[in-house]
Design an enzyme around this catalytic site. Structure first.
Site, PDB file in Angstrom:
ATOM      1  N   TYR A 150      -2.415  -0.980  10.455  1.00  0.00           N
ATOM      2  CA  TYR A 150      -2.374  -1.320   8.726  1.00  0.00           C
ATOM      3  C   TYR A 150      -0.893  -0.880   7.997  1.00  0.00           C
ATOM      4  O   TYR A 150      -0.536  -1.753   7.627  1.00  0.00           O
ATOM      5  CB  TYR A 150      -3.664  -0.605   8.253  1.00  0.00           C
ATOM      6  CG  TYR A 150      -3.771  -1.080   6.755  1.00  0.00           C
ATOM      7  CD1 TYR A 150      -4.008  -2.230   6.463  1.00  0.00           C
ATOM      8  CD2 TYR A 150      -3.314   0.188   5.697  1.00  0.00           C
ATOM      9  CE1 TYR A 150      -4.429  -2.281   5.022  1.00  0.00           C
ATOM     10  CE2 TYR A 150      -3.604  -0.215   4.474  1.00  0.00           C
ATOM     11  CZ  TYR A 150      -4.142  -1.339   4.077  1.00  0.00           C
ATOM     12  OH  TYR A 150      -4.205  -1.717   2.818  1.00  0.00           O
TER      13      TYR A 150
ATOM     14  N   SER B 214       0.822  -1.063   0.087  1.00  0.00           N
ATOM     15  CA  SER B 214      -0.069  -0.102   0.099  1.00  0.00           C
ATOM     16  C   SER B 214       0.907   1.086  -0.024  1.00  0.00           C
ATOM     17  O   SER B 214       2.052   1.185   0.315  1.00  0.00           O
ATOM     18  CB  SER B 214      -0.707  -0.006   1.166  1.00  0.00           C
ATOM     19  OG  SER B 214      -1.437   1.298   1.390  1.00  0.00           O
TER      20      SER B 214
HETATM   21  P1  NAP Z   1     -11.622  -6.691  -0.217  1.00  0.00           P
HETATM   22  O1  NAP Z   1     -12.705  -6.148  -1.437  1.00  0.00           O
HETATM   23  O2  NAP Z   1     -11.687  -6.718   0.895  1.00  0.00           O
HETATM   24  O3  NAP Z   1     -10.831  -8.234  -0.906  1.00  0.00           O
HETATM   25  C1  NAP Z   1      -9.947  -8.919   0.075  1.00  0.00           C
HETATM   26  C2  NAP Z   1     -10.413 -10.082  -0.022  1.00  0.00           C
HETATM   27  O4  NAP Z   1      -9.513 -10.987   0.984  1.00  0.00           O
HETATM   28  C3  NAP Z   1     -11.668 -10.351   0.546  1.00  0.00           C
HETATM   29  O5  NAP Z   1     -12.633 -11.508  -0.293  1.00  0.00           O
HETATM   30  C4  NAP Z   1     -11.524 -11.234   1.992  1.00  0.00           C
HETATM   31  O6  NAP Z   1     -12.530 -12.250   2.255  1.00  0.00           O
HETATM   32  C5  NAP Z   1     -10.204 -11.838   1.740  1.00  0.00           C
HETATM   33  N1  NAP Z   1      -9.528 -12.190   2.820  1.00  0.00           N
HETATM   34  C6  NAP Z   1      -9.809 -11.614   3.909  1.00  0.00           C
HETATM   35  N2  NAP Z   1      -8.642 -12.337   5.030  1.00  0.00           N
HETATM   36  C7  NAP Z   1      -8.554 -13.421   4.275  1.00  0.00           C
HETATM   37  C8  NAP Z   1      -7.773 -14.502   4.864  1.00  0.00           C
HETATM   38  N3  NAP Z   1      -7.411 -14.574   6.014  1.00  0.00           N
HETATM   39  N4  NAP Z   1      -7.589 -15.505   4.009  1.00  0.00           N
HETATM   40  C9  NAP Z   1      -7.920 -15.515   2.664  1.00  0.00           C
HETATM   41  N5  NAP Z   1      -8.694 -14.511   2.256  1.00  0.00           N
HETATM   42  C10 NAP Z   1      -9.146 -13.296   3.172  1.00  0.00           C
HETATM   43  O7  NAP Z   1     -10.024  -5.602  -0.463  1.00  0.00           O
HETATM   44  P2  NAP Z   1      -9.268  -5.017  -1.716  1.00  0.00           P
HETATM   45  O8  NAP Z   1      -9.683  -3.468  -1.584  1.00  0.00           O
HETATM   46  O9  NAP Z   1      -9.503  -5.824  -2.840  1.00  0.00           O
HETATM   47  O10 NAP Z   1      -7.880  -5.143  -1.174  1.00  0.00           O
HETATM   48  C11 NAP Z   1      -6.983  -6.158  -1.632  1.00  0.00           C
HETATM   49  C12 NAP Z   1      -5.388  -5.771  -1.134  1.00  0.00           C
HETATM   50  O11 NAP Z   1      -5.165  -4.545  -1.458  1.00  0.00           O
HETATM   51  C13 NAP Z   1      -5.391  -5.789   0.311  1.00  0.00           C
HETATM   52  O12 NAP Z   1      -4.070  -6.475   0.987  1.00  0.00           O
HETATM   53  C14 NAP Z   1      -5.412  -4.330   0.730  1.00  0.00           C
HETATM   54  O13 NAP Z   1      -4.707  -4.090   1.985  1.00  0.00           O
HETATM   55  C15 NAP Z   1      -4.698  -3.902  -0.370  1.00  0.00           C
HETATM   56  N6  NAP Z   1      -5.032  -2.367  -0.587  1.00  0.00           N
HETATM   57  C16 NAP Z   1      -6.288  -1.760  -0.946  1.00  0.00           C
HETATM   58  C17 NAP Z   1      -6.430  -0.757  -1.216  1.00  0.00           C
HETATM   59  C18 NAP Z   1      -7.775  -0.120  -1.486  1.00  0.00           C
HETATM   60  O14 NAP Z   1      -7.971   1.361  -1.491  1.00  0.00           O
HETATM   61  N7  NAP Z   1      -8.893  -1.021  -1.650  1.00  0.00           N
HETATM   62  C19 NAP Z   1      -5.412   0.226  -1.199  1.00  0.00           C
HETATM   63  C20 NAP Z   1      -3.959  -0.115  -0.850  1.00  0.00           C
HETATM   64  C21 NAP Z   1      -4.023  -1.469  -0.527  1.00  0.00           C
HETATM   65  P3  NAP Z   1     -13.808 -11.577   3.340  1.00  0.00           P
HETATM   66  O15 NAP Z   1     -14.615 -10.508   2.331  1.00  0.00           O
HETATM   67  O16 NAP Z   1     -14.608 -12.657   3.727  1.00  0.00           O
HETATM   68  O17 NAP Z   1     -13.105 -10.721   4.293  1.00  0.00           O
END
Ligand code: NAP
Length: 257
Positions: free
Chosen positions: A155, A142
């Site tokens: 985080y 991130s």
């Molecule tokens: P998201 O829509 O919440 O998707 C994350 C997925 O990971 C969800 O399906 C979640 O399942 C699953 N997950 C959570 N805990 C887990 C575990 N213990 N084992 C396996 N799967 C698990 O998030 P996203 O926004 O796409 O983010 C994806 C990545 O990008 C993350 O690492 C996040 O920190 C990073 N990121 C996101 C942003 C942003 O602005 N969106 C910015 C910077 C970095 P559940 O829904 O059941 O929890």
């Protein structure tokens, strides 16, 4: 260019948001994708989407926090697929808080998914890549791994660790044909962001969405597909000279404020 034809890819947390976009993009480029998810229903939806577009995918129930279970999942995939070429460590959870109001439980929970989860999958994934003669790893960090924003103590700490692990794995496996890079997304519009706004700002969600969009110098949030395109590039043969590097996909957040 950017073909992933014939490659076996694992994407964690690929039932939603960025992970789902990565899984779809990898399949479109010809990879066979294993969708590792704690949420099996969401994993199934991603697999359905990929298959409906003619791609190859499979859902695998996996909680990245459970070390032995993760090891078993990777061992089995290594046998079933005859090796591993691409690993995208994407699963992650959000947390809002500073040092005074972040509880020990919250800190442990964030570390266990965002940092230890990556450790567990790197361990399983690198073992398979060593057997199959190399591969490419992309860790989703991130912008907050290298810049401060308010109330992201746990985080940011977890994502800083992801970046450090990226360098360590890249260095240790320089001569094993294993490349390891990281992506630093800025704010990307996914269920992760919608959930964060709904939970923390229930009374002024629209205003928060606008504020969070304007935070990026380009004036909007990113799209999951924009992160996925970088992951495709980093796992393609065209990125063969790239290892141990973080790539911002952030609408200018880190460097052109
Ligand atoms: P998201 O829509 O919440 O998707 C994350 C997925 O990971 C969800 O399906 C979640 O399942 C699953 N997950 C959570 N805990 C887990 C575990 N213990 N084992 C396996 N799967 C698990 O998030 P996203 O926004 O796409 O983010 C994806 C990545 O990008 C993350 O690492 C996040 O920190 C990073 N990121 C996101 C942003 C942003 O602005 N969106 C910015 C910077 C970095 P559940 O829904 O059941 O929890």
């Amino acid at each position: 260019m950017f073909s992933l034809k014939g490659k076996n890819a694992v994407v964690t947390g690929a039932g939603s948001g960025i992970g789902q976009a990565i899984a779809l993009a990898f399949a479109k480029q010809g990879a066979r994708v294993d969708v590792l998810e704690i949420n099996t229903e969401a994993a199934g939806e991603t697999v359905e989407k990929i298959r409906s577009e003619g791609g190859e995918a499979n859902a695998v129930e996996c909680d990245v926090t459970r070390h032995d279970h993760v090891q078993e999942v990777f061992d089995k995939l290594g046998i079933d697929r005859g090796g591993l070429d691409c690993l995208i460590n994407n699963a992650g959870i959000a947390h809002v808080g500073n040092i005074t109001n972040t509880s020990e439980d919250d800190f442990d929970r964030v570390m266990s998914v965002n940092l230890k989860g990556v450790f567990n999958c790197l361990k399983g994934g690198v073992q398979q890549m060593l057997k199959s003669g190399g591969g490419s790893i992309v860790n989703i960090a991130s912008t907050v791994a290298t810049m401060a924003i308010n109330d992201r103590l746990a985080y940011s700490t977890s994502k800083g660790g992801v970046l450090a692990m990226t360098y360590a794995v890249a260095k240790d496996h320089l001569h094993d044909k294993i490349r390891c890079n990281a992506i630093q997304p800025g704010r990307i519009h996914t269920p992760f962001v919608d959930g964060f706004i709904a939970k923390n700002y229930p009374d002024n969600q629209e205003e928060m969405f606008r504020k969070l969009s304007e935070y990026q110098p380009v004036g909007r949030m990113g799209k999951p597909e924009e992160v996925a395109a970088m992951a495709v590039f980093l796992c393609s043969d065209e990125a063969s000279f790239i290892t141990g590097s973080p790539f911002a996909v952030d609408g200018g957040t880190l460097y052109v404020r």
